[in-house]
Design an enzyme around this catalytic site. Structure first.
Site: not given
Ligand code: NAD
Length: 497
Positions: A191, A267, A301, A400
């Site tokens: 997804k 992650e 991240c 963040e």
């Molecule tokens: P997010 O958590 O809002 O969304 C990430 C994914 O989760 C999306 O596909 C979203 O649709 C899905 N999602 C959202 N709510 C959900 C739920 N209730 N149930 C299941 N899936 C759900 O994150 P974002 O703001 O889009 O992305 C940025 C974040 O990702 C930052 O915190 C960043 O640090 C982190 N990140 C971490 C890494 C790593 O490897 N540690 C890498 C890239 C980004």
């Protein structure tokens, strides 16, 4: 790598055929409800495509076909050497379609075309190839029993895996999840983030062309709280692998507990410390400090958002980084000269602006940046921004921001630097800069993060594991350690007569 100009890329974008349907059981299909959502170009705020908005009914269908493909053994029982060939073919197809994929990723995620062309897409192909090449070299174990028995410790695929990825590195994170999940024989439902599904939808077809059997890889675009939650609560899903925010990661652990205790691998976010000692190569450190803060518009991240500077060089070093920040002028992602693209959308832009105001209210000062630019473009562009006079108790240093904002914090000595670096709920990455190997190594070892650079930032490649301590997650992407997250260990104890 490419001689294409801004206008070449724009005209190529105008004629691009974009697939917005979901990919289930080897076919592109509309959402069962017929619903779509608009997928936007962050560089100009214009619509790129209507994309299938999948819901619970599509999720159930995808889980059914993934389960069927897994149980059939068509992929899960294929010899590793054969799976390897398919994955290598897939990597080659991605490379053959490099320009199209780089363009799609750049249009959809607002990432500079020079980055998608030279980094995101080649690195995704490399992840898939390397992991494919590794899978038939991953020996299993025989335990040190006595002569009367033989104990085998083998790895089995988990079964059906849901992979959920964010918008900031769509291809990179997708490859980090899919390569080891598929290499180890699982069937997967990916997804992508609803904002950035386009490259994932395209490479699903390439996977099929490469020989991944129908039903083994399914891509469903849709909302997190509806589609994502349904998949993560599903009783017939064996594992969930996630890259995204810490808040959503915590929800996923709850979904696991509320359903079937599916394996959960996360992650998450970060607030990494980039620690500069007075004896460092300050010119190089300043360049890298700007890259660490501003690459991908700070939507990374592992971004080095807490710049810890030894007190004796605080003013001098800050000046150097401010100077370097002049090389980070926001621009349209399709311009090969652009180093920093737009912020992904208005919501994210507003979050960044609120943090900039908050930083000023908290008493930090703007050493540079802090404002919107190119407002007439229709996109949301934010200047490279550095706060001086920050301390680690300020919210700009603890939370963040996910934008091009660095908080520069002074420290007294190595112990102080380590204590500030570790005073964070996160533990993802960071770096230390010093010509003294003792200081550098001791500080790197003491900072509680999954990755630390010494005299570099963003170091590492597919050969090393990547992941977080503390609230930055669990498990590891990349390297052969990633196989641990997608397999169960099984003991078979044989007793001889
Ligand atoms: P997010 O958590 O809002 O969304 C990430 C994914 O989760 C999306 O596909 C979203 O649709 C899905 N999602 C959202 N709510 C959900 C739920 N209730 N149930 C299941 N899936 C759900 O994150 P974002 O703001 O889009 O992305 C940025 C974040 O990702 C930052 O915190 C960043 O640090 C982190 N990140 C971490 C890494 C790593 O490897 N540690 C890498 C890239 C980004």
């Amino acid at each position: 790598m490419s001689n294409m100009t801004y206008s070449d890329w724009q005209s190529r974008a105008d004629s691009l055929q974009i697939e917005g349907r979901a990919f289930i059981d080897g076919q592109y299909v509309s959402a069962l409800s017929g619903r779509t959502s608009e997928c936007m170009n962050p560089s100009n705020g214009q619509k790129l495509a209507d994309v299938a908005l999948c819901g619970p009914e599509d999720a159930d269908q995808a889980v059914k076909v993934a389960r069927k493909s897994f149980e059939s053994g068509v992929w899960s029982k294929m010899p590793p050497m054969e799976r390897k060939k398919v994955l290598i073919r897939w990597a080659e197809l991605i490379e053959q379609n490099l320009q199209e994929l780089a363009l799609l990723e750049s249009l959809n995620a607002g990432k500079p075309i020079s980055d998608t062309l030279n980094s995101d897409i080649p690195s995704a192909a490399n992840t898939i190839r390397w992991t494919g090449e590794a899978i038939d070299k991953a020996y299993e174990q025989i335990a040190p029993t006595g002569q009367d028995s033989l104990a085998l410790v083998t790895r089995l695929p988990l079964g059906v895996i849901v992979a959920i990825v964010p918008w900031n590195y769509p291809m990179t994170t997708t490859a980090w999840k899919l390569a080891p999940a598929l290499a180890t024989g699982n069937s997967v439902i990916l997804k992508p983030d609803p904002k950035t599904p386009l490259t994932a939808l395209r490479i699903a077809q390439l996977a099929s062309e490469a020989g991944i059997p129908d039903g083994v890889l399914n891509v469903l675009p849709g909302d997190g709280p509806i589609l994502g939650q349904h998949l993560c609560l599903h009783q017939d899903v064996d594992g969930q692998t996630f890259t995204g925010s810490t808040a959503v990661g915590k929800l996923l652990t709850q979904y696991s507990g509320q359903s079937n205790l599916k394996r959960t691998f996360l992650e998450l976010g970060g607030k990494s410390a980039n620690i500069i000692f007075a004896d460092a190569n300050l010119e190089k450190a300043a360049s890298l400090a700007a890259i660490a803060g501003f690459y991908n518009c700070g939507q990374t991240c592992t971004a080095g958002t807490r710049l810890l500077i030894e007190q004796s060089i605080y003013d001098e070093f800050l000046e150097r980084v401010v100077e370097k920040s002049k090389g980070w002028i926001p621009g349209n992602a399709l311009d090969p000269a652009t180093r920093m693209g737009p912020v992904i959308d208005k919501n994210q832009f507003d979050t960044i602006s609120q943090y900039v105001s908050l930083g000023l209210e908290e008493g930090a000062q703007l050493a540079c940046g802090g404002a919107q630019v190119l407002a007439e473009s229709g996109g949301h562009y934010h200047q490279a921004t550095i706060f001086s006079g920050a301390n680690n108790q300020m919210r700009i240093a603890r939370e963040e921001i996910f934008g091009p904002v660095i908080s520069a914090i002074p420290f007294d000595d190595a112990a102080d630097a380590v204590s500030i670096a570790n005073d964070s709920p996160y533990g993802l990455a960071g770096a230390v800069w010093s010509r003294n190997i003792n200081t550098a190594h001791k500080v790197a070892a003491a900072v509680r993060t999954g990755t630390m650079g010494i005299n570099n930032y963003f170091g590492g490649d597919i050969t090393v594991p990547f992941g977080g301590f503390k609230e930055s997650g669990n498990g590891r992407d990349k390297s052969m350690h990633a196989f641990d997250d997608y397999t169960e260990l099984k003991t078979t104890w044989i007793e001889f007569e």
